[in-house]
Design an enzyme around this catalytic site. Structure first.
Site, PDB file in Angstrom:
ATOM      1  N   SER A 112       0.605   3.349   5.619  1.00 34.08           N
ATOM      2  CA  SER A 112       1.409   3.462   5.388  1.00 34.08           C
ATOM      3  C   SER A 112       1.879   4.569   4.706  1.00 34.08           C
ATOM      4  CB  SER A 112       2.287   2.800   4.332  1.00 34.08           C
ATOM      5  OG  SER A 112       3.141   2.964   4.566  1.00 34.08           O
ATOM      6  N   THR A 113       2.305   5.287   3.668  1.00 29.10           N
ATOM      7  CA  THR A 113       3.122   6.573   3.872  1.00 29.10           C
ATOM      8  C   THR A 113       1.494   7.084   3.874  1.00 29.10           C
ATOM      9  OG1 THR A 113       4.448   6.175   1.979  1.00 29.10           O
ATOM     10  CG2 THR A 113       4.247   9.073   2.728  1.00 29.10           C
ATOM     11  N   HIS A 141       3.307   1.363   8.963  1.00 32.29           N
ATOM     12  CA  HIS A 141       4.921   0.853   8.019  1.00 32.29           C
ATOM     13  C   HIS A 141       4.981   1.897   8.529  1.00 32.29           C
ATOM     14  CE1 HIS A 141       2.952  -0.782   4.249  1.00 32.29           C
ATOM     15  NE2 HIS A 141       2.625  -2.049   4.877  1.00 32.29           N
ATOM     16  N   MET A 161       1.778   3.231  -0.149  1.00 29.62           N
ATOM     17  CA  MET A 161       2.601   3.643  -1.113  1.00 29.62           C
ATOM     18  C   MET A 161       2.558   1.888  -1.386  1.00 29.62           C
ATOM     19  SD  MET A 161       4.538   4.632  -4.135  1.00 29.62           S
ATOM     20  CE  MET A 161       4.462   6.613  -3.589  1.00 29.62           C
ATOM     21  N   ASP A 179       0.336  -3.356  -0.394  1.00 27.77           N
ATOM     22  CA  ASP A 179       0.749  -4.220   1.228  1.00 27.77           C
ATOM     23  C   ASP A 179      -0.779  -3.960   1.287  1.00 27.77           C
ATOM     24  OD1 ASP A 179       1.334  -5.963   2.825  1.00 27.77           O
ATOM     25  OD2 ASP A 179       2.170  -4.244   4.306  1.00 27.77           O
TER      26      ASP A 179
END
Length: 351
Positions: free
Chosen positions: A168-169, A194, A287, A290
Site C-alpha cells: 500500500s503506502t 492499493h 498503512m 490489509d
C-alpha cells in the site's frame, strides 16, 4: 499531541480553498500555508517547515515533477500528490511516486459540484498516513535503463511456485525495486497494490518498459505464465483459480474487503486455497492491516511468507500487523526481498 502541519500547493485558488477546508476540519491537522506554484511553495517550505505537502500533479506553465525531484533530493518530506483521473494525470503521478511521493489523492470528477464531501475522509487519512511515513533523500532514481526481454511463455505447472505480493503506502517504489531486480525467467507473480483506478494500468506499463519480466494489469481469466507479473486493477479484486494444472487470473467487482478494493487479503486467501505450499507470500510497506489475515492463511497452508522490515518501510503498518499475527516467517529489508523470493522459489518447501 502536536497537529500535522500541511502546505497545500495547487494552481487553482478554488482547489486550494477546498483542500484547505477539508484538512482543517480535522482537529489533528493544521494547514499552515498554501502556494499557487513551486516558486512560492519553495519559499513557504523554508519559512513554515511543514510536515506534509499536498502537490497538484498538473499545473499549467510549470514542471511540478522537476520541483518534486528537487524537494526529494534537497529537503525530503512526505508528499501526497493530488491528481485527476486522466491518463495524463496517472502517468505524471506514477513518475511522482517513483521519485518518492508517498501517496496520491484523486480529485472527484464532480469536484466543482461538491463531490469532495464524499472523499474528505480519504484525503485526511492519506495526509495522516504520510505524516508518519519515512521518506529518504532521492539518490540515483532518474536514469534506469530498460532491460532486455526474452521470450518466456512457460505456462505455470502445478510443480511451480507462485509469488503473491501485497502493498500500500510506499508500495509503488518498493514494487519497482523488486520487479526491476527479477530475471526474465522469474516465477509468476501476482500483486495487489492499493492504487486508484486507471493508475494501475499506467503503473504496469511503466514497469513493463523497464523490467526484464513482462508486467501487465491483470485481466480476467488469463493464463499465468512464468516471467510475468500481474497487477490488480485499481478498482477490482484479483484472485487466482486453477484450470487443470494451470493457474488463471480472476478479476471481479465486489465490496471493500479489509477496507480496500483491490484487497490484499482477497488475493492472499485465494493463493492459500489454490496453491498452498507451492507459493510465496510477501507483504510490503503500507498503512493498516490489509493482508495480515490472508498472509496468515498462506502461512498455515505451508507457504513461505516474508515481510518487509521496519527499517526500509515507508509505513510499517501492514507488515507489522502480519508479523504480530504470526503470519511472517522472516522480515527482511527491501533490498534483500527479490533475492529471497528467487531463492525460495528454487527450493522445494518452507525455509
Amino acid at each position: 499531541m502536536a497537529r500535522i502541519r500541511v502546505l497545500v500547493v495547487d494552481d487553482s485558488a478554488l482547489m486550494r480553498q477546498i483542500l484547505s477546508s477539508i484538512l482543517s476540519s480535522d482537529p489533528g491537522i493544521e494547514v499552515v500555508g498554501t502556494a499557487p506554484d513551486p516558486l512560492v511553495a519553495r519559499e513557504k517550505i523554508k519559512a513554515l517547515n511543514p510536515d506534509v505537502m499536498t502537490l497538484d500533479v498538473e499545473m499549467p506553465g510549470m514542471d511540478g515533477i522537476a520541483f518534486l525531484e528537487k524537494v526529494m533530493t534537497l529537503r525530503p518530506m512526505p508528499v501526497v500528490m493530488v491528481s485527476s483521473l486522466t491518463e495524463r494525470g496517472a502517468e505524471v503521478t506514477m513518475r511522482a511516486m517513483e521519485l518518492g511521493a508517498v501517496d496520491v489523492f484523486c480529485k472527484p470528477g464532480d469536484a466543482a459540484a461538491g463531490g469532495f464531501a464524499a472523499h474528505a475522509q480519504e484525503l485526511i487519512d492519506k495526509v495522516k498516513a504520510a505524516s508518519v511515513s519515512r521518506v529518504k533523500a532521492l539518490v540515483g532514481k532518474g536514469g534506469i535503463k530498460p532491460q532486455a526481454k526474452l521470450a518466456v511463455t512457460q505456462i505455470y505447472k502445478s510443480s511451480d511456485r507462485l509469488v503473491a505480493i501485497g502493498s500500500s503506502t510506499g508500495g509503488v517504489e518498493a514494487l519497482r525495486d523488486i520487479i526491476l531486480a527479477l530475471p526474465p525467467d522469474a516465477p509468476p507473480i501476482v500483486i495487489t497494490q492499493h492504487i486508484p483506478p486507471r493508475f494501475s494500468a499506467s503503473f504496469a506499463e511503466r514497469l513493463d518498459g523497464l523490467a526484464a519480466v513482462r508486467v501487465k494489469e491483470a485481466a480476467d481469466n488469463e493464463r499465468i505464465l512464468a516471467g510475468h507479473v500481474y497487477i490488480a486493477p485499481g478498482d477490482r479484486h484479483l484472485t487466482v483459480k486453477r484450470s487443470g494444472a494451470q493457474l488463471m487470473t480472476h478479476t471481479f467487482d465486489g465490496p471493500l474487503t479489509s477496507g480496500h478494493k483491490p484487497s490484499v487479503d482477497v488475493l492472499f486467501h485465494s493463493v492459500a486455497e489454490v496453491c498452498g505450499s507451492a507459493s510465496v507470500g510477501v507483504i510490503l510497506t503500507g498503512m493498516g492491516r490489509d493482508g495480515a489475515e490472508g498472509l496468515l492463511a498462506m502461512h498455515k497452508a505451508g507457504a513461505d511468507t516474508l515481510g518487509e522490515d521496519e527499517s526500509s518501510c515507508v509505513v510499517y503498518g501492514m507488515p507489522k500487523a502480519a508479523f504480530e499475527l504470526g503470519a511472517v516467517d522472516r522480515e527482511l529489508p527491501l533490498s534483500r526481498i527479490a533475492d529471497e523470493i528467487l531463492k525460495l522459489c528454487r527450493s522445494d518447501g518452507r525455509h
